[in-house]
Each structure stands twice: as structure tokens, then as C-alpha cells.
Design a protein around this motif. Sequence first.
Motif, PDB file in Angstrom:
ATOM      1  N   ASN A 166       0.818  -1.206   0.000  1.00  0.00           N
ATOM      2  CA  ASN A 166       0.000   0.000   0.000  1.00  0.00           C
ATOM      3  C   ASN A 166       0.857   1.263   0.000  1.00  0.00           C
ATOM      4  N   PHE A 167       1.966   1.211   0.736  1.00  0.00           N
ATOM      5  CA  PHE A 167       2.893   2.335   0.729  1.00  0.00           C
ATOM      6  C   PHE A 167       3.431   2.565  -0.687  1.00  0.00           C
ATOM      7  N   ILE A 168       3.808   1.495  -1.355  1.00  0.00           N
ATOM      8  CA  ILE A 168       4.355   1.626  -2.711  1.00  0.00           C
ATOM      9  C   ILE A 168       3.319   2.217  -3.662  1.00  0.00           C
ATOM     10  N   MET A 169       2.102   1.697  -3.599  1.00  0.00           N
ATOM     11  CA  MET A 169       1.049   2.205  -4.490  1.00  0.00           C
ATOM     12  C   MET A 169       0.730   3.675  -4.181  1.00  0.00           C
ATOM     13  N   SER A 170       0.686   4.027  -2.881  1.00  0.00           N
ATOM     14  CA  SER A 170       0.410   5.423  -2.502  1.00  0.00           C
ATOM     15  C   SER A 170       1.485   6.352  -3.042  1.00  0.00           C
ATOM     16  N   GLU A 171       2.751   5.951  -2.874  1.00  0.00           N
ATOM     17  CA  GLU A 171       3.854   6.793  -3.326  1.00  0.00           C
ATOM     18  C   GLU A 171       3.850   6.934  -4.845  1.00  0.00           C
ATOM     19  N   MET A 172       3.598   5.827  -5.551  1.00  0.00           N
ATOM     20  CA  MET A 172       3.528   5.905  -7.012  1.00  0.00           C
ATOM     21  C   MET A 172       2.439   6.884  -7.441  1.00  0.00           C
ATOM     22  N   SER A 173       1.326   6.856  -6.707  1.00  0.00           N
ATOM     23  CA  SER A 173       0.196   7.712  -7.051  1.00  0.00           C
ATOM     24  C   SER A 173       0.481   9.175  -6.722  1.00  0.00           C
ATOM     25  N   GLU A 174       1.090   9.431  -5.555  1.00  0.00           N
ATOM     26  CA  GLU A 174       1.260  10.819  -5.115  1.00  0.00           C
ATOM     27  C   GLU A 174       2.510  11.468  -5.683  1.00  0.00           C
ATOM     28  N   LYS A 175       3.610  10.693  -5.723  1.00  0.00           N
ATOM     29  CA  LYS A 175       4.871  11.287  -6.139  1.00  0.00           C
ATOM     30  C   LYS A 175       5.115  11.119  -7.633  1.00  0.00           C
ATOM     31  N   GLY A 176       4.315  10.293  -8.291  1.00  0.00           N
ATOM     32  CA  GLY A 176       4.515  10.071  -9.716  1.00  0.00           C
ATOM     33  C   GLY A 176       5.790   9.303 -10.033  1.00  0.00           C
ATOM     34  N   ILE A 239      -1.834   4.208 -13.169  1.00  0.00           N
ATOM     35  CA  ILE A 239      -2.244   4.940 -11.969  1.00  0.00           C
ATOM     36  C   ILE A 239      -2.759   6.325 -12.362  1.00  0.00           C
ATOM     37  N   ILE A 240      -2.033   6.967 -13.304  1.00  0.00           N
ATOM     38  CA  ILE A 240      -2.453   8.300 -13.771  1.00  0.00           C
ATOM     39  C   ILE A 240      -3.784   8.227 -14.522  1.00  0.00           C
ATOM     40  N   LEU A 241      -3.883   7.260 -15.414  1.00  0.00           N
ATOM     41  CA  LEU A 241      -5.125   7.130 -16.186  1.00  0.00           C
ATOM     42  C   LEU A 241      -6.306   6.811 -15.266  1.00  0.00           C
ATOM     43  N   ALA A 242      -6.066   5.918 -14.305  1.00  0.00           N
ATOM     44  CA  ALA A 242      -7.143   5.561 -13.368  1.00  0.00           C
ATOM     45  C   ALA A 242      -7.617   6.800 -12.617  1.00  0.00           C
ATOM     46  N   LYS A 243      -6.663   7.632 -12.201  1.00  0.00           N
ATOM     47  CA  LYS A 243      -7.013   8.873 -11.501  1.00  0.00           C
ATOM     48  C   LYS A 243      -7.899   9.761 -12.367  1.00  0.00           C
ATOM     49  N   GLU A 244      -7.554   9.812 -13.680  1.00  0.00           N
ATOM     50  CA  GLU A 244      -8.361  10.656 -14.572  1.00  0.00           C
ATOM     51  C   GLU A 244      -9.795  10.161 -14.671  1.00  0.00           C
ATOM     52  N   PHE A 245      -9.974   8.851 -14.521  1.00  0.00           N
ATOM     53  CA  PHE A 245     -11.328   8.293 -14.522  1.00  0.00           C
ATOM     54  C   PHE A 245     -11.982   8.381 -13.138  1.00  0.00           C
ATOM     55  N   GLY A 246     -11.256   8.928 -12.144  1.00  0.00           N
ATOM     56  CA  GLY A 246     -11.838   9.057 -10.805  1.00  0.00           C
ATOM     57  C   GLY A 246     -11.595   7.861  -9.910  1.00  0.00           C
ATOM     58  N   LEU A 270      -9.106  -1.168  -9.099  1.00  0.00           N
ATOM     59  CA  LEU A 270      -9.496   0.242  -9.061  1.00  0.00           C
ATOM     60  C   LEU A 270     -10.641   0.435  -8.083  1.00  0.00           C
ATOM     61  N   LEU A 271     -10.500   1.451  -7.252  1.00  0.00           N
ATOM     62  CA  LEU A 271     -11.543   1.867  -6.319  1.00  0.00           C
ATOM     63  C   LEU A 271     -11.952   3.283  -6.668  1.00  0.00           C
ATOM     64  N   ARG A 272     -13.245   3.589  -6.651  1.00  0.00           N
ATOM     65  CA  ARG A 272     -13.694   4.982  -6.812  1.00  0.00           C
ATOM     66  C   ARG A 272     -12.957   5.849  -5.795  1.00  0.00           C
ATOM     67  N   GLN A 273     -12.565   7.033  -6.198  1.00  0.00           N
ATOM     68  CA  GLN A 273     -11.755   7.854  -5.289  1.00  0.00           C
ATOM     69  C   GLN A 273     -12.520   8.294  -4.039  1.00  0.00           C
ATOM     70  N   ASP A 274     -13.864   8.210  -4.073  1.00  0.00           N
ATOM     71  CA  ASP A 274     -14.623   8.534  -2.864  1.00  0.00           C
ATOM     72  C   ASP A 274     -14.942   7.283  -2.042  1.00  0.00           C
TER      73      ASP A 274
END
Lengths: 430, 430
Positions: A166-176, A239-246, A270-274
Motif C-alpha cells: 500500500n505504501f508503494i502504491m500510494s507513493e507511485m500515485s502521489e509522487k509520480g 495509476i495516472i489514467l485511473a485517476k483521470e477516470f476518478g 481500481l476503487l472509486r476515489q470517494d
Amino acid sequence: MKDSVIHLGLAGLGTVGSGLIKIIQENNDWIERRLGKTLKVKTIMVRDLDKARNVIPSPDTTFTTSMDDLINDPEIDIIVELAGGIEFPRTLITRALGSGKSVVTANKALLAEHGPELFELAAAKNLGLYYEASVAGGIPIIQTLKESLAGNRIKALTGILNGTANFIMSEMSEKGEDFATVLGKAQAKGYAEADPTLDIEGIDAAHKLVILIRLAYGQDYPMSKLTVEGISKVEQFDIILAKEFGYRLKLLAQVRDKSGMLHAGVYPALLRQDHILAKVDGPFNSILLEGNAVGPVMLYGQGAGDLPTGSAVLADILALARTNCVPNNTGFLETRLPQAQILAPELTVFRHYFRFTVVDRPGVMASIAGVMGEYNISIAQVVQRQYAPNDGVPIVFISHSAQMQNVTAALDTIKKFSFVLDPPVHYRII
Amino acid sequence: MKDSVIHLGLAGLGTVGSGLIKIIQENNDWIERRLGKTLKVKTIMVRDLDKARNVIPSPDTTFTTSMDDLINDPEIDIIVELAGGIEFPRTLITRALGSGKSVVTANKALLAEHGPELFELAAAKNLGLYYEASVAGGIPIIQTLKESLAGNRIKALTGILNGTANFIMSEMSEKGEDFATVLGKAQAKGYAEADPTLDIEGIDAAHKLVILIRLAYGQDYPMSKLTVEGISKVEQFDIILAKEFGYRLKLLAQVRDKSGMLHAGVYPALLRQDHILAKVDGPFNSILLEGNAVGPVMLYGQGAGDLPTGSAVLADILALARTNCVPNNTGFLETRLPQAQILAPELTVFRHYFRFTVVDRPGVMASIAGVMGEYNISIAQVVQRQYAPNDGVPIVFISHSAQMQNVTAALDTIKKFSFVLDPPVHYRII
């Protein structure tokens, strides 16, 4: 356990064992207020007697390299197994139960693979075999499933059970940053081991999921039947594309009950961002479950670390030390739980995320969409982008609910098209 | 409780009682698999025998209006008190314990006000007095504090414990409607009662907080010593302004340990929008606590409703029915817990939000800021706006940490300025 001292025999003095000792030292007067007894770590079994330790138990604690010093000491009330591995702790726990001692363990791999035989032995001996620390560190999910929600049938349970992943996925998502970079950082911080396979390939989460399924459904779901996919192939681009889809991409462990048939697996999804689990970042763990009476319940906390995991070990010790009532190890009365009724993975239904990297020419979209239609995969959203990591053009499809066997067949067909440049990327959507 | 049937005597057949019966009916085979015994609601005490019911217990369930039919029936193992009120359940529980029956109750007001005497009686009789349903509906916070985190000292606990108030605040924030409008909607939906005082004035949350403080600290914190502020005066305008500063306004129940001194209260307070409790919306409840070993742990779920609360009642029944071990009612061995060491409210320290509505003329900002400085309240952010609800100009201050006695003194001074048009608005920031 009528004495005013509860004597513990500890196997293993690594992170969790050290944490346990620190908590007992710091909170002993507090524990005595609750228990009316003092906890004493009488004997600690270690591999190397000469190794430097960063905790110092009381001066009269004995160190040993011999299992016999734990098993054969009549004064030791509870054996606490924090050594890790499989064969050693399996032997230790079997012998401890055989000699009439209750056991506390944090060993998820052992319980996932040999739980049935160990719980059967504990039941035969009417002894406790407690394991709160084996899943999600300090989060009290074992107790919650075994007792607090015991009157509920669990419809589904979804967890973020591996803090490293989870740490790895979070960092990939936040830090790019990409997977390899973040893994290196996680290793440097001590969040990931030198050999990170168990964490990043989903195996550790799978061990924990097997334990939770047993508690939630009273069924043994063999590790070999779990769908297990890790995160080592996750690309930053998705991760970036998923974010664009929410959406957020997370490594999830999940079990669902479909009319009495279970399907369980560990996979990046993928989980909805909310979604409430989408906000569980860094090394934290969380479990969301749905009971048929209680509805949704979520627990959140630190899934690893000396003190959080030590807190869970201590909860088990207190439960065993507090009273002389019949232990409740699995939450069910059967000495051997039945095998799970398993829904074949190919029959499971999810919404899906697909990314294809293709040559930019007319007819490509129609060909892919045609195959989707042929396999009854209804498309909810499509995005075609002008850039891609390696020359091709990415096309992303988000589907409505579709059966896995259709998804697999469609992917097999599409990847053979000459205009498809890379292996297709596919994730479930929760 | 050696029989294969556990006989329950139920007082009250409202929302929770009906939910309990529905769950027992739906999940009885499941419960039997865990317990090896069947649960049977033998007798139900109601006020009106002729009232129409939306659940039908088994045909041989007896209805009565007499407490004696519960207390004097030697076959009844556990009395389940779901009647509400204070004097009736106090008498019922006292008599039940006196006649050797364990008790399950969901009655937070009773336990907040008369818990000490009832727990003392239960301890003297060595009987169970269980109350998981009294706080946060189906969320297993009682069990978690009493057992799973028993080895932890709790540094702080913050809860959203009243679903009605939380629903109203969420709706005001999302829909932009004022308090009276949203309260009317909540009443129409059944989320708020015809007389909503207990919920909106923070009294219900305060009852629950007293129970949680007892479990977390082993101390009795009298209701009369709690700081209790409700939400009935919350203005939509402050919700909007708080959002602009990156905060959400929520009704929180909180206890903090400052070097062994406790301070506890219920109040609307600002939470950073990325705080994990800021995302708890609608009728949901959540508790975030900080243990000295486990670190932060959060539990989330439905805080009310027939089935969620019934699930918690059932957990208590199962715990009492499962074994004949010594009951664990409070988590501590003392028959009478000590009084809390209380930090005087005026000495508590928070960050603060202030809104003053003032006449727009030179020197106003300097006068207010001067008073703040005089009382040692350091200002972190200021915003002056050009519009306001009623002609004046609003000035909002966000302060750094400041003692409540200084805040009170500053507000007393500032509100007397002739240029201050309305009573100042003030909220704590968590």
C-alpha cells in the motif's frame, strides 16, 4: 492460571517480540489493574544468544536456544510464538498444545497453511490458540469477526492488508514515481524487506485473507484456490489514467459471498476515489466488511510495526490470562471446519479496466470494440490518448460488469491483433 | 447456561428490540453453529399488549406488562433491556442482577448516569452487564476498548457519536441548507425525533462519551463535568467559511489525556478536510483513538438503526451465553472505579476559529487583534469578507493554540465593542 504472575515463554525476539516486551514494561501497572496479575516474560528462545538486543527484559529472564526450555517448564502458562517461518513454529505450537500450554502467535503463513490441523489440536486439548497479531497488526479484526460480529453473516470483506504494497502504491500515485524507484525507497525506510516477494506479489495478503475467510465464514479456503496477483508489474501510467477516470489503484484482498459460494482473491484493483478504502494511504491497513445485520463496518490502523503488532499479541495474552473459560479460537464449534464452497474464478463478475497500446490507424477501435461485444463485455467509457510510454497509442476501456472468462477470452483474442503493441493491461474495478 | 436453549427475557419491543428478533430469526442456524445453543426470546415485556407489531416472535413467546414475569422466571437466563428511559430500566436491571440474571442493555443514558452503582452490583453478584449497543450502534467499540486494546493507555479518543447531528451537519455542508431546514428533513426521514434535543444539543453524544471514558481510562467522568455544546446555533455561513479555510465542521465527542489529567467534551469543532473523521458523513458514526502502543485506530459504521444496533445486542448475548467464565463488564477489576482526574475546561488548549461581524470602519481589525494579543492568542490566519448575512462585515480569525480561559476573556472583551454587531462565533479546531 490462578497465580498472581502469568509466566510467558517467548520464541523469537525480533521486531514484534521486542515491541511486546516494551509494552509490558511500559504498561505493566496498567495491565495489572485490568488483570489482577503481573505478566512476566520468563524465558526467551532465540537463535543466537550473543546477538545484541535493543530491549532488555527483566534481569531474571532466561535466554535459551532450546525449545524444550519453553515446553517443559511447568511454570510457563502461555507460549508466545513470534519466530516466523513454518516448520519450527509448527513444531513448537504442536508441542506446546500437546503439553497443555495455550499459544499466542502472529504467524499468518503458518495459520494460512496449517491452521486446520493446529486448531483441531487446540480444540482437542481445550486450549487457546490466539492470533490477533497475524492480520492487520494492531487492528482488532480477529476479535471483531470472532465475537463482536459473530451474529452476522458476512456478505463481503475487502481489505488493504499489506502495508508495504500500500505504501508503494500510494507513493507511485502521489509522487509520480515508478515501481522500482518507490520499492527502493520502501526498502531504505524499512517498509519493505530485502526480498520483497511476499509483500509485493500479494502472498502475505493472501495468507491474511485465508485467516479472515475462516473467521468470517467458518470455512477453510485453501491458499492454492485463491486468485493472487501482485503489484510488481503495475505501471505508473495506469495509476495516472485511473485517476483521470476518478479511481485509485490499490492492492486489495477480497472475499465475496454469492449465494453461499465464495470467491476470494488478492489483486490490484481500481476503487472509486470517494470509496472509504481509497483514502487508506501509506503503511496503513484497513478492512471494510458488510454484515447482513450490522451493514458496513470499517476498521483502520497500523498494520505492522513493533508496538502496534505487540499490542495485538498482548490482547491475546490478556484474553487467555484473564479467565479460565473455554477458549474461542475460530469462532465456531466444529473442531474441523468444512472446505469452502468456491465459485470458480472464471465465473466471477466485476467491472473492468483495460488498457491497450496500439498502432494509430483506422479500424483499430472498431476491432477491439468488436471483440468486446462478441464476448458480452459492455463498454461504459473509452478514452484514446495521444501519447504513450513507448510510441503506441493507448486506448482505455472501462466496462460494465462482465464475467472473468469472457474477459480472459477477449484479452486472448485482442492481444493477437498485429496492431496491439504491448501485452494488454487489465484490472478489476471494485 | 448449560441448556441447549438460551432463554431471553426482553424488555421493550421498539426499533432495536424488533431488529434483534429479526436477526435471531434470520441467523439462528448461523448462531447455533457458533454457540451450540439456540437463542429463544421467551418473554417480552411491553407497555401495551394490544399494539400492532412489525415483527412476530415465535408463537410461544409470551407478552407481558409485568416486570415480575421477566425477573421471577427461573428459565430466563439473560434479561435484555431495550426499553429506554431511566427509572424503569434502572429498577429492572437492579432486580435482574439481584435475582442472578445477566443483563444486556443499549441504554446509554442509564449507564452514563447510574453506571457506577449498576456495575458495582454486577461485580458483587459476579454477573454480566454488557452494553455494546449503547455506543455507536453496530461498531464494536466497547469490546475493542475493553479487550482488544486493553494493554494500551489511550492518549486521546475522538468520536462522531451522534448520527442525527452528523447527518444535519453533512447536509448543511453539502446542500447549503440552514439548520432548521435540514432538521425538518431529518425528522421527515426518521433520522431525528420529534423532540430532537438529546441529539442536537450534544447530550446523547455526551452519554456515550462518559461510557467510552470509563472503558478507556477506568475512571468515572460525571456528566456534569463534561463541556457540552450542541449544533442548534450553527450557521451555514461558518460552514462555508470553514470550508474555504480547508476545514469541515462536525459535532465531535472528545477526551484527551494531558499528563494523567483528562479533559472531555462534546462540541462542534473544525477538522482539517483531510482528517480521517472529516469524511464520515450522513448518519454514520466513527471513533478515532490513539493508544500508546497501537497508535491510531479508527472504527466506522452505522451508529443507529434496528439491525446494526441489534447486531451489537446480539454480540453481548453471545458473549454471555458462550461460556461460563467470569464476566468482564468494565475492563477493570475495581468494583467501583475512581473519579476522573479532570483538567479544568478553562485550562484546555486548542486552536480556535473566531468570526466577528463588525461595522466596516477604520481601526476595527486593530482593536480585535489587539485584544487577541493581550490575551496571548496568536493569530495564524485572518480573512475579512465583503458580504455577511446581516449587513455587517465578517472577520474570521484562525488562531494558534490558546487556552480556553484566554479565549473566553477575549470574547467577553471583544463582544462589548460598539462596532461588533452580533454575538461572536467561536469553534475549537481539532
